[in-house]
Design a protein around this motif. Sequence first.
Motif, short mmCIF file in Angstrom:
data_model
loop_
_atom_site.label_atom_id
_atom_site.label_comp_id
_atom_site.label_asym_id
_atom_site.label_seq_id
_atom_site.Cartn_x
_atom_site.Cartn_y
_atom_site.Cartn_z
N UNK A 123 0.79 -1.23 0.00
CA UNK A 123 0.00 0.00 0.00
C UNK A 123 0.82 1.27 0.00
N UNK A 124 2.15 1.16 -0.15
CA UNK A 124 3.01 2.35 -0.17
C UNK A 124 3.10 2.96 -1.56
N UNK A 125 2.79 2.17 -2.57
CA UNK A 125 2.69 2.65 -3.95
C UNK A 125 1.28 2.36 -4.43
N UNK A 126 0.65 3.36 -5.07
CA UNK A 126 -0.70 3.20 -5.58
C UNK A 126 -0.70 3.35 -7.09
N UNK A 127 -1.24 2.35 -7.76
CA UNK A 127 -1.39 2.39 -9.21
C UNK A 127 -2.87 2.36 -9.56
N UNK A 128 -3.25 3.25 -10.47
CA UNK A 128 -4.66 3.28 -10.89
C UNK A 128 -4.84 2.45 -12.15
N UNK A 129 -6.10 2.14 -12.45
CA UNK A 129 -6.43 1.38 -13.66
C UNK A 129 -6.90 2.31 -14.77
N UNK A 130 -6.51 3.58 -14.70
CA UNK A 130 -6.96 4.57 -15.68
C UNK A 130 -6.53 4.20 -17.10
N UNK A 131 -7.38 4.56 -18.06
CA UNK A 131 -7.07 4.39 -19.47
C UNK A 131 -7.45 5.68 -20.19
N UNK A 150 7.01 7.25 -7.00
CA UNK A 150 5.74 6.51 -7.02
C UNK A 150 5.11 6.40 -5.64
N UNK A 151 5.89 6.55 -4.58
CA UNK A 151 5.30 6.50 -3.24
C UNK A 151 4.49 7.76 -2.94
N UNK A 152 4.68 8.81 -3.70
CA UNK A 152 3.93 10.06 -3.45
C UNK A 152 3.09 10.46 -4.66
N UNK A 153 3.04 9.63 -5.69
CA UNK A 153 2.33 9.98 -6.92
C UNK A 153 1.55 8.76 -7.39
N UNK A 154 0.25 8.86 -7.39
CA UNK A 154 -0.59 7.77 -7.91
C UNK A 154 -0.58 7.83 -9.43
N UNK A 155 0.07 6.87 -10.03
CA UNK A 155 0.21 6.83 -11.47
C UNK A 155 -0.59 5.66 -12.02
N UNK A 156 -1.07 5.78 -13.25
CA UNK A 156 -1.76 4.64 -13.84
C UNK A 156 -0.75 3.57 -14.22
N UNK A 157 -1.18 2.32 -14.14
CA UNK A 157 -0.29 1.21 -14.50
C UNK A 157 0.14 1.32 -15.95
N UNK A 158 -0.74 1.78 -16.83
CA UNK A 158 -0.39 1.93 -18.23
C UNK A 158 0.68 3.00 -18.42
N UNK A 159 0.58 4.12 -17.71
CA UNK A 159 1.58 5.18 -17.82
C UNK A 159 2.93 4.69 -17.31
#
Length: 261
Positions: free
Chosen positions: A83-91, A160-169
């Motif tokens: 839970x220290x890195x968050x990845x979104x499923x954004x497209x 990445x620990x402070x920035x929620x990035x999409x997995x695709x990005x």
Amino acid sequence: MDGFLGWAARLGAGEVVAGALLLNAVLFVAAVAAGRALVRRYGDRRVAPPPGPVTGAEVALTVVALLINSGVGVAGWALWKAGLVTLSASTGPRVLLELLAFTLVMDVLAYAAHWIAHRRRLYRLAHELHHRYPDPRPSTLFVLHPLEALGFGGAWLAILTVWELSALALGGFVLLNLVFGLLGHLGVEPLPARVRRWPVFRWVALPMFHVGHHLDPGVNFGFYTTVWDRLFGTVDPAYDRMRHAVDPAAARLPDALQSPA
């Protein structure tokens, strides 16, 4: 993308380690094969001297770098599971914007770290090793001091620990980083002069940009763009002349030494 993240969450540590090793091996083989094909195809556009034979030291350093890259990937998965890195499923278009933003942030960090790495005392500590191979070939992209490989991987994990990035990005950045690194270590310039003259390539680094740094370690510290080198006066004075020239290698020579057109 939700399905992919769900699948990744169910993997065991052993599966992740094996997958990371396999993925890095595949990327290495694909990069070297593509690089060799480009060198063969555009050998008449060489902008650096041909490299000598591959040495045992190169092979060893490449293996260590691939192991470290694999370890960084496993560490990223562990941080994500914790839970220290968050990845979104954004497209969609948002992914491209995230990719651009993340690349620009990494570009700033890469320029700063590269400039610092060339300070005299620090240079001998790590970065000097990469410059022992001044005549690039595709595989020299992976010839790094272990501290540098760890530093770069650690930098993007920290972000990445402070920035929620999409997995695709994130995946896009990994591929983009590989492409820029490969092109910068070809020793040839694949793009024709008419393309290199496009305004966008005043700011986006061409393959010859990083080659110029190998030829003169005091210039061209950027990786993805020329923005920071232009801003801080570290761009190769011959770079724009080379970028516009049909024969970029000849354009590097002082005007007095160039053959008449």
